[in-house]
Design a protein around this motif. Sequence first.
Motif, PDB file in Angstrom:
ATOM      1  N   ILE A  11       7.276  -2.228   7.168  1.00 31.60           N
ATOM      2  CA  ILE A  11       6.023  -1.692   6.626  1.00 31.60           C
ATOM      3  C   ILE A  11       5.253  -2.759   5.856  1.00 31.60           C
ATOM      4  N   GLU A  12       5.954  -3.529   5.031  1.00 28.62           N
ATOM      5  CA  GLU A  12       5.254  -4.540   4.231  1.00 28.62           C
ATOM      6  C   GLU A  12       4.656  -5.651   5.106  1.00 28.62           C
ATOM      7  N   PRO A  14       1.628  -0.318  13.692  1.00 26.85           N
ATOM      8  CA  PRO A  14       0.744   0.561  12.899  1.00 26.85           C
ATOM      9  C   PRO A  14       1.398   1.908  12.602  1.00 26.85           C
ATOM     10  N   ILE A  15       2.671   1.897  12.216  1.00 26.20           N
ATOM     11  CA  ILE A  15       3.415   3.140  11.991  1.00 26.20           C
ATOM     12  C   ILE A  15       2.800   3.971  10.869  1.00 26.20           C
ATOM     13  N   ALA A  16       2.126   3.327   9.920  1.00 21.86           N
ATOM     14  CA  ALA A  16       1.536   4.077   8.806  1.00 21.86           C
ATOM     15  C   ALA A  16       0.461   5.046   9.271  1.00 21.86           C
ATOM     16  N   ASP A  60       0.860  -1.181   0.000  1.00 17.22           N
ATOM     17  CA  ASP A  60       0.000   0.000   0.000  1.00 17.22           C
ATOM     18  C   ASP A  60       0.899   1.235   0.000  1.00 17.22           C
ATOM     19  N   LEU A  61       0.873   1.995  -1.075  1.00 16.71           N
ATOM     20  CA  LEU A  61       1.748   3.169  -1.165  1.00 16.71           C
ATOM     21  C   LEU A  61       1.351   4.260  -0.182  1.00 16.71           C
ATOM     22  N   ASN A  62       0.115   4.210   0.319  1.00 15.21           N
ATOM     23  CA  ASN A  62      -0.283   5.138   1.378  1.00 15.21           C
ATOM     24  C   ASN A  62       0.516   4.876   2.656  1.00 15.21           C
ATOM     25  N   GLU A  63       1.003   3.663   2.806  1.00 16.64           N
ATOM     26  CA  GLU A  63       1.864   3.309   3.929  1.00 16.64           C
ATOM     27  C   GLU A  63       3.335   3.460   3.561  1.00 16.64           C
TER      28      GLU A  63
END
Length: 340
Positions: free
Chosen positions: A299-300, A305-307, A132-135
């Motif tokens: 992240i992947e 929940p850092i995003a 998810d590029l938002n993340e």
Amino acid sequence: MTKMMKCAIYNAIKNVTVEERPIPKVSDNDVLIKVLKAGICGSDVGIYFHGGENYGVFPGSQFGHEFVGIVVEKGKNVSEDIKLQSKVFVDPVMSQPYGVAGSVMAGAFSEYALVSNAKTGVNIYPLADDTDLNEAVIIEPMSVGAQGALAHNPKLDDKIVVLGAGPIGLGAIAGLIGRGIKNVVVVDRNDFRLAKAEALGAKTINTTNNDLKEKLIEIFGVYPDYFPIPDVDMYIDAAGAPALLSEVFNYARHNTKYAIISVFGKVELQGRPFIAAQPIIYGSQGYTHETITEVIDHIEHKKTPIASMVTHKFKHDDISKALEFAATGEGIKVVIDYEL
């Protein structure tokens, strides 16, 4: 006919316009990235409010350096592991000819960005298809924080204090917790940011209504055989507040580590007790290949929940509004979303 793209152009203080410029030409060793998400860094806010010249960005220049996107064109000499239409993170420091000095003009706030001498694991980092590029847009700031936090390989049972719960501080916290380090406390004055840190798994202290030393002793205990000081193994500066860093310098006990990421001004310390404690101080700028790959894996695999640090998104045409909003501190990570 020359193909054109929209770019955010720095003209002067509080004067950024979105203009059309030619899409960069791709040479044999280069890759062209279609930018899909771009984060606003504190340096971008500084460029807007205090002048780009202080950062090496001059009138008429493109700017921005936190971004992810897809590969849309590649030179004939670029290796096969960089595939067209693949999602990628770009290391802005390595994507430009002038390293750190050129990274602020890597092209994050333009529809397309050129990566010179593109190489996997050097300036191009392929992402999984389902990323998810938002993340993924937070890879760059998280890497800055994680680098400072992890550079000296803290132990799993270390007691660590992070000063500041902005993007860099949250990146440091996530990097530590992703490694399995649980004794992490974050210090800030903003309850909204502290709530994000708590969601990552950290304990929190709001110094608006708490005495820092007393709270750290309450959480970590007193270091034996010293004047009453907190039993803390490491402090990570991600607040950029000289007075706060100076305060925790006074809590030094034997071999306390201090990672300085954000303070750029002068910091005072009490010389004799500080020397007697034999602390370790190190500065941290940027990130290494190893840190980037660890952050991408974090992240992947959604290790924390850092995003959630991405709190606000703006359209590309509204970049001036985005920069002004980022300066208010009401959000955490503000993102330009080219898909809005």
